[in-house]
Design an enzyme around this catalytic site. Structure first.
Site, short mmCIF file in Angstrom:
data_model
loop_
_atom_site.label_atom_id
_atom_site.label_comp_id
_atom_site.label_asym_id
_atom_site.label_seq_id
_atom_site.Cartn_x
_atom_site.Cartn_y
_atom_site.Cartn_z
N GLU A 1 0.81 -1.21 0.00
CA GLU A 1 0.00 0.00 0.00
C GLU A 1 0.85 1.26 0.00
OE1 GLU A 1 0.66 -1.03 4.33
OE2 GLU A 1 0.11 -2.12 2.54
N ASP B 1 11.00 18.82 -33.53
CA ASP B 1 10.90 19.74 -34.66
C ASP B 1 12.17 20.59 -34.71
OD1 ASP B 1 10.44 21.23 -32.41
OD2 ASP B 1 8.87 22.46 -33.28
N ASP C 1 5.83 22.89 -31.17
CA ASP C 1 5.27 24.16 -30.69
C ASP C 1 4.12 24.64 -31.54
OD1 ASP C 1 6.65 24.77 -32.94
OD2 ASP C 1 7.77 26.45 -32.11
N ASP D 1 2.06 20.15 -34.83
CA ASP D 1 2.69 19.15 -33.96
C ASP D 1 1.69 18.49 -33.01
OD1 ASP D 1 5.39 19.68 -34.84
OD2 ASP D 1 5.25 21.56 -33.74
N ASN E 1 7.58 -7.86 1.65
CA ASN E 1 6.30 -8.58 1.64
C ASN E 1 6.48 -10.06 1.31
OD1 ASN E 1 5.13 -6.13 2.20
ND2 ASN E 1 4.48 -5.73 0.10
N THR F 1 9.08 -0.46 9.04
CA THR F 1 10.08 -0.78 8.00
C THR F 1 9.69 -0.06 6.72
OG1 THR F 1 8.89 -2.82 7.42
CG2 THR F 1 10.66 -3.00 9.03
N ASP F 2 8.64 -0.57 6.05
CA ASP F 2 8.20 0.05 4.79
C ASP F 2 7.86 1.53 5.00
OD1 ASP F 2 8.37 -2.57 4.17
OD2 ASP F 2 6.28 -2.84 3.57
#
Length: 834
Positions: free
Chosen positions: A279, A321, A573, A577, A638, A669-670
């Protein structure tokens, strides 16, 4: 309309040179709508909802519900809180980027002169309708797609639409073949282009979404490709869900068969599910992307779509370009051949309508050149009074003026070499050779001449001139672009320059910056139709320049490259394009470009320079590298927990980690280590590495092998340790030792995952690579001490003395050295290979 005579056009549009009546214009406005391209914006709610559609996020939501059903509301709150915070961070970043884009838009409406009811009047351009007669002059922006009726010395800058940097000469009475490409339709004007010189009278034949600009906008509704990380995580999520369901279901059945409490074993499975689903991964990835976006902002890159940040590091092709990105977007004198230098300078100053600040690009370039040469053109103009002029003639491609002199009059003339050659009296052999040589270099060459006269001429054809020299112009490359191209090539990224300019000019510019080299292919857009997609891909692998390219050419090039697994970054630009920017893996628009190109892009660079893009790609590689470290660390942790508990259940041992321990492990930890990885500095030189496919970087074979190596060593080692201490100490004490040992071991893994280099190779440099991980571990130590010595009832632990703590350090040392050994073997192998 380019393939029809003026009379046919007027008849088809049911109008006349005197314009529409006001009543008819209002009727047509109701029929055709406003002359504007409506933007289809994504709603704020849609942006917010999108933050919560990630597969990992959905897994966490389900896990939160399971925990709630089993009475563990605390875990539900924690999980859902993480989901909420992760989504809000991404939502805020996208809204902030969108607000920045909005600030770039122009708020004023364009005005235009039209003829209605036979009278000239000024209206808002949005009220133009097909059949309106429009009057244009120097500096005007073309308000719709128009067919010329009359013109005088008309030059139009169409770079926004076609990519052609040199203004185009326009003629009204030409009728062209139906298949004439856009950049050769000299009898039409297109919305968004600019009148550089001259005047015109034209009839509107397309407005709004029916214009060339509007038709391109339609293509922008095509959904852009998902980021490689999103695709990799989605694939991983599916496999993870299937794997977890199978493993945990099997463990629950085994546990119940062994006579364990079904409520306890199901609660264990839910806790393991919540723990096994990383998570923290979405939020850490978001942090990494936000930090990356901040780093990019410092390098003049504005991120519109956050997931695009990690795509940068995987780019294998840059389709750029020319005008404004590689070059400065203005003409500059590159070379000159004087036969009479003094008269050449005088002609450049006097046969010139610019004031040094505005005017035709050629005239501006000449004055800038004279300044560099130390020639006082302002002073010269005050001495020589202009008494006659032949304005720039688009058909004959020349301009001439007559000034007073001590001996009478002097005529100065400049224009195309072919045009002036017909008026010249001196030998042309030397200049012809020089002219051809300059043209082959891709320069735009102008010839200059003069004549001494006794009186003002009646017309230009009555004068015999003497050619005095040639001047070659080029849109010069931007500073640093050549170095950026070399850096990109060194990093394994191919650069293709796609431009609307002619092939000679394109090759010349590409050669100057190192894009085009001997042996490379340079082709024109029209020839792409001769190749199938498979053939075109093989051709593109050896092509560095595509000239005279239309929007559909650029679009097809991007799609062909993507179909063969390439990650394509596109810069642009102009309106031309926009379609390619939209479908590219990474569309990068210029801050000074058209709004439609910005809307189609994932990023905007405020400093229109290829250098910025290459630097951004290097930053992208760092971001991808750090995300890979997070994935490797979280999945190793995990995987260790799942294998460890599985071994215990299968062998009939008591659980070595309690459900609350599993959830706590994620926090100390995580939770405290993984958030620091986005701040890791780059190891080595990113330009020495070749691009890697995103799936390989994040969840490739090598990555999976590292994860399994660490998880299996951790799990087997702890299983053996737990078996031993269980025979020596009571279960509660053995559980506390196992719990603390697991936490410390994962800290050891966290330190090792900072870098791919061995820790002992240079410990000081290793610590400097990311000191924040160690700060996280210090915080984790405090939290773990509270769990063991203060909240022991809640965590079902007993306080550990010095004798017991010794056992908690055995496996961390073993795990640390096992990973260190793997790194040394790999480092020595790679060093030998080099």
């Amino acid at each position: 309309m380019h393939n029809k005579a003026i009379e046919e056009v007027l008849k088809e549009l049911n109008t006349s040179p005197f314009g529409l009546s006001q009543e008819e214009a209002e009727r047509r406005l109701k029929r055709y709508g406003l002359n504007e391209i409506e933007e289809r914006k994504e709603s704020v709610w849609a942006i917010l909802l999108r933050q919560y559609t990630n597969p990992l996020i959905l897994i966490l939501v389900v896990a939160g519900f399971l925990a709630l059903l089993l009475g563990d509301w605390k875990d539900s709150v924690i999980v859902w809180g993480l989901v909420l915070v992760n989504g809000l961070i991404g939502f805020y970043q996208e809204l902030k980027a969108r607000a920045s884009i909005e600030s770039l838009k122009k708020l004023t409406r364009q005005k235009v002169i039209v003829i209605r009811d036979g009278k000239e009047m000024e209206i808002d351009a949005v009220f133009l309708v097909p059949g309106d007669i429009v009057l244009l002059s120097e500096g005007d922006v073309v308000p719709a797609d128009l067919r010329l009726l009359e013109e005088a010395g008309l030059l139009v800058d169409e770079s926004l639409l076609t990519g052609e940097s040199v203004p185009v000469e326009k003629y009204s009475h030409v009728v062209l073949p139906e298949d004439t490409p856009l950049y050769e339709r000299v009898n039409c004007l297109y919305k968004g282009t600019v009148v550089v010189r001259g005047k015109a009278k034209a009839v509107v034949f397309a407005t709004g979404r029916q214009t060339q600009m509007g038709l391109m906008a339609e293509k922008l509704e095509e959904k852009p490709p998902e980021s490689p990380l999103t695709l990799a995580l989605r694939d991983f999520s599916k496999k993870l869900v299937v794997g977890l369901v199978l493993i945990l279901s099997t463990l629950v059945l085994i546990g119940i068969a062994q006579g364990r409490s079904w409520e306890f074993i199901v609660f264990f499975a839910v806790a393991q599910l919540v723990s096994a689903v990383p998570e923290g991964l979405p939020i850490v990835i978001t942090i990494a992307l936000v930090i990356g976006a901040i780093r990019l902002a410092r390098n003049n890159v504005l991120v519109r779509y956050l997931p695009a940040v990690e795509t940068l590091g995987s780019a294998t092709f840059i389709c750029t370009d020319k005008t404004g990105t590689i070059t400065e977007g203005r003409l500059k004198v590159e070379d000159y051949i004087p036969l009479n230098e003094e008269e050449l300078f005088l002609c450049s100053a006097l046969c010139n309508d610019s004031d040094g600040k505005k005017g035709d690009a050629v005239d501006l370039a000449l004055l800038e050149w004279l300044d560099e040469m130390g020639f006082n053109w302002l002073g010269i103009r005050s001495i020589f009074e202009r008494v006659w002029e032949h304005p720039f003639d688009t058909k004959r491609r020349l301009m001439a003026v007559v000034v007073k002199s001590d001996k009478g009059y002097k005529l100065y003339i400049k224009g195309a070499f072919e045009s002036l050659s017909k008026l010249a009296g001196n030998s042309l052999n030397v200049l012809q050779e020089k002219h051809d040589h300059m043209a082959k270099r891709g320069l735009r060459v102008l010839a200059f001449g003069y004549a001494e006269l006794e009186r003002i001429p009646e017309d230009i054809d009555s004068v015999k001139i003497e050619l005095i020299g040639l001047v070659g112009f080029l849109d010069p490359p931007k500073k640093g672009v050549k170095e950026a191209v070399e850096r990109a090539k060194k990093a394994g990224i191919r650069v293709i320059m796609i431009t609307g300019d002619n092939l000679l000019t394109a090759k010349a510019v590409a050669s100057m910056v190192g894009i085009y080299q001997e042996g490379d292919f340079a082709i024109e857009g029209a020839s792409l139709a001769n190749y199938s997609d498979a053939e075109l891909y093989e051709l593109l692998k050896r092509t560095t320049v595509v000239a005279r390219a239309l929007p559909e050419d650029k679009y097809r090039i991007v799609k062909v490259l993507q179909s063969h697994g390439e990650i394509v970054a596109v810069t642009g630009d102009g309106v031309n394009d926009a379609p390619a920017l939209r479908v590219a893996d990474l569309g990068v628009a210029m801050g000074s470009g058209a709004q439609v190109s910005k809307d189609a892009s994932a990023m905007i660079i405020t400093d229109n320079n290829l250098t910025v893009i290459v630097q951004a790609i290097m930053i992208g590689r760092l971001i991808a590298q750090n995300i890979a470290k997070v994935i490797r660390y979280l999945l190793s942790a995990n995987g260790f927990q799942i294998i460890y508990n599985s071994l215990a259940i299968i062998s009939g041992m008591p659980l070595p980690l309690y459900p609350t321990h599993i959830l706590w492990l994620n926090l100390v930890t995580d939770g405290v280590v993984d958030k620091a990885y986005p701040f890791t500095k780059y190891e080595g030189d990113p330009t020495k590495e070749k691009p890697k496919r995103p799936q390989e970087v994040f969840l490739g074979k090598k990555q999976i092998i590292y994860i399994l190596y660490t998880a299996i060593i951790c799990a087997l080692g702890h299983y053996l340790l737990f078996s031993y201490i269980l025979s020596k100490y009571p279960y509660e004490l053995a559980l506390s030792i196992s719990f603390t040992s697991s936490v410390v071991s994962l800290w050891a893994v966290g330190i090792q995952e900072i870098s791919s280099k061995p820790f002992l190779l240079n410990p000081i440099e290793y610590v400097r690579t990311n000191p924040y991980v160690y700060l996280g571990i210090i915080l984790g130590i405090v939290l773990q001490a509270l769990a063991v010595y203060v909240f022991e009832d809640f965590f079902k632990t007993v306080p550990l003395d010095v004798e017991h703590l010794q056992y908690t350090l055995i496996m961390p040392v073993v795990v640390f050295l096992a990973i260190e050994l793997r790194k040394w073997v790999e480092w020595l192998y790679n060093r030998k290979a080099w």
